[in-house]
Scaffold this motif. Structure first.
Motif, PDB file in Angstrom:
ATOM      1  N   GLU A 105       0.833  -1.113   0.451  1.00  0.00           N
ATOM      2  CA  GLU A 105       0.200  -0.516   0.301  1.00  0.00           C
ATOM      3  C   GLU A 105       0.844   1.725   0.594  1.00  0.00           C
ATOM      4  OE1 GLU A 105      -2.221  -0.703   3.500  1.00  0.00           O
ATOM      5  OE2 GLU A 105      -2.891  -2.515   2.811  1.00  0.00           O
ATOM      6  N   HIS A 119      -0.688   7.015   6.811  1.00  0.00           N
ATOM      7  CA  HIS A 119      -2.215   5.744   6.275  1.00  0.00           C
ATOM      8  C   HIS A 119      -2.376   5.359   7.065  1.00  0.00           C
ATOM      9  CE1 HIS A 119      -3.348   2.525   2.806  1.00  0.00           C
ATOM     10  NE2 HIS A 119      -1.462   1.899   4.557  1.00  0.00           N
ATOM     11  N   ARG A 123      -6.454   4.427   7.145  1.00  0.00           N
ATOM     12  CA  ARG A 123      -7.002   2.985   6.823  1.00  0.00           C
ATOM     13  C   ARG A 123      -8.080   3.070   8.333  1.00  0.00           C
ATOM     14  NH1 ARG A 123      -6.594  -1.114   3.620  1.00  0.00           N
ATOM     15  NH2 ARG A 123      -6.492  -2.397   4.938  1.00  0.00           N
ATOM     16  N   SER A 185      -1.766   8.290   1.093  1.00  0.00           N
ATOM     17  CA  SER A 185      -1.344   7.556   1.530  1.00  0.00           C
ATOM     18  C   SER A 185      -0.701   7.489  -0.410  1.00  0.00           C
ATOM     19  CB  SER A 185      -2.739   6.214   1.274  1.00  0.00           C
ATOM     20  OG  SER A 185      -2.426   6.959   3.047  1.00  0.00           O
TER      21      SER A 185
END
Length: 443
Positions: A105, A119, A123, A185
């Motif tokens: 990712e 990130h 998430r 991200s």
């Protein structure tokens, strides 16, 4: 993957289905093999206890916050184990697990603490939206204010902010902020234009971001018990074990203070040598958990049957037992050293050298030779002498040399700090010469 699993019964199917970098989805994958006994004195219970999880009594006594390292060799099964941990602990009575794979990712070849923590915030917010867990917009104020003051109004990043907001549409509240942070991200993984500018902005004003992230965590944990989705948040981060050298030192040592400004529970995947970096790492993290290699032999050289059985199961879940001539599967297992990924590498090498429709002794021999050639390109003459000395019980080399050998898999770690050179290396002329020279010097 669903339904009953049938291992390939054709060499070409074996080759087609094998992927060395594939991570199994824990014990939900039919190819998963339970390796706890095979590793020798290894159990997830220690990590569960550190996280305050009592699965027998179905209760949670979690610490206020904690930062844990999960160390092991590359290819030893850490990613699969981390996914299994995530599945087991993501439970209404335990944790709301937020799982991230930095290798997939983010850009693991250019990774910084800013990338990972932002990130994780993204998430968490996306997972909350997907699970229908509401967070009032008022509680997102600190993160929104940070974005407005530090990104929208900063010369080097305001164009990014405009592009990010333009691609979001009419979202409001948590969905809006989740999509906004998701753009970060994406930029950290693919957009070199804004990556460094965003990192600089985040680094220069990190305490403000951490304050907003901490507020989101607190509010979420206040909300969770009424949702049936968990009691506390647990972040599990895979892929950070891919960091090597200076990058690993920066992430896990130099920047650890920034990592710990976000107050929650984190399990980070880490390279095996980090467990031996000295007091700085041990003092910075709550606990270090090691995933030892699957043990094929005990320290005294006698067979470890549980390890051999587990490796045999792994092999035959990927290639039907009838594809192997007598003794060939055992030869591949022995030369893998109990390293799951290297077992698959040997199998792929054997396929390339198989002349017929079976794995025969000649193809296994060539598979070992091919892997030995890979090690020759990495090792120097002194390395063979050090490995022979370790195998002879002369103790490990100095820390930097030991860590280098662990990192490149020339040296494998088993439970109780039990080290052995990779069996493929022991098949080389260079190692044999070093071993014989050492034996003569000991006479």
């Amino acid at each position: 993957m669903t339904g009953p699993w049938q291992p390939p019964s054709d060499l070409w199917e074996v080759n087609q289905s094998l992927q060395l970098d594939e991570h199994l989805d824990g014990d939900r994958d039919p190819r998963w093999v339970d390796t706890e006994r095979a590793r020798g004195e290894y159990s997830l219970t220690r990590l569960c206890r550190a996280l305050g999880v009592d699965r027998t009594q179905r209760r949670l006594a979690a610490p206020a916050h904690g930062y844990y390292l999960f160390c092991g060799h590359r290819g030893s099964g850490k990613s699969t184990e981390l996914r299994r941990i995530g599945h087991k602990l993501h439970d209404r009575d335990f944790y709301y697990v937020v799982f991230a794979d930095a290798a997939q990712e983010l850009d693991v070849n250019n990774l910084r603490y800013q990338d990972v923590l932002l990130h994780l915030a993204s998430r968490l917010m996306k997972q909350l939206v997907d699970d229908g867990i509401r967070v009032d917009e008022i509680h997102l104020g600190k993160l929104q204010e940070w974005f407005t003051k530090r990104v929208e109004r900063t010369t080097n990043t305001k164009d990014f902010a405009l592009e990010a907001k333009a691609g979001i549409g009419g979202s409001v509240g948590l969905p809006l902020v989740a999509k906004l942070f998701a753009q970060f991200s994406t930029a950290f993984k693919t957009n070199t234009t804004y990556k460094e500018e965003l990192r600089t902005t985040l680094r220069n004003h990190f305490s403000e971001f951490a304050d907003g992230f901490n507020n989101l965590i607190t509010v979420t944990e206040d909300t969770l018990p009424g949702t049936g989705k968990g009691v506390r948040i647990l972040f599990v981060i895979d892929g950070t074990d891919r960091l090597g050298g200076d990058d690993a030192q920066a992430f896990f040592e130099a920047d650890v203070h920034q990592l710990q400004l976000v107050r929650s529970l984190f399990v980070y995947c880490a390279p095996v040598h980090l467990a031996y970096e000295g007091a700085s790492v041990g003092q910075s993290f709550s606990s270090i958990f090691r995933l030892p290699m699957i043990k094929l032999r005990h320290r005294n050289g006698s067979p470890h049957e549980a390890g051999r059985i587990a490796m045999g199961e792994m092999l035959h879940l990927r290639a039907a037992a009838e594809l192997f001539d007598a003794g060939v599967a055992d030869r591949l297992i022995e030369h893998s050293g109990g390293h799951p990924r290297d077992l698959l590498r040997l199998l792929l090498n054997a396929f390339k050298h198989a002349e017929h429709d079976r794995f025969d002794d000649a193809s296994a021999h060539q598979a070992v030779r091919e892997m030995a050639a890979d090690f020759r390109r990495m090792l120097n003459p002194d390395d063979y002498r050090m490995l022979a000395a370790i195998d002879a019980g002369h103790g490990p080399p100095d820390a930097s040399e030991r860590n280098r050998l662990l990192y490149c898999l020339a040296l494998l770690e088993y439970n109780d700090h039990f080290w052995r050179s990779h069996p493929v290396i022991r098949s080389t002329q260079e190692y044999v010469a070093a071993r014989d020279a050492l034996a003569r010097s000991d006479e």
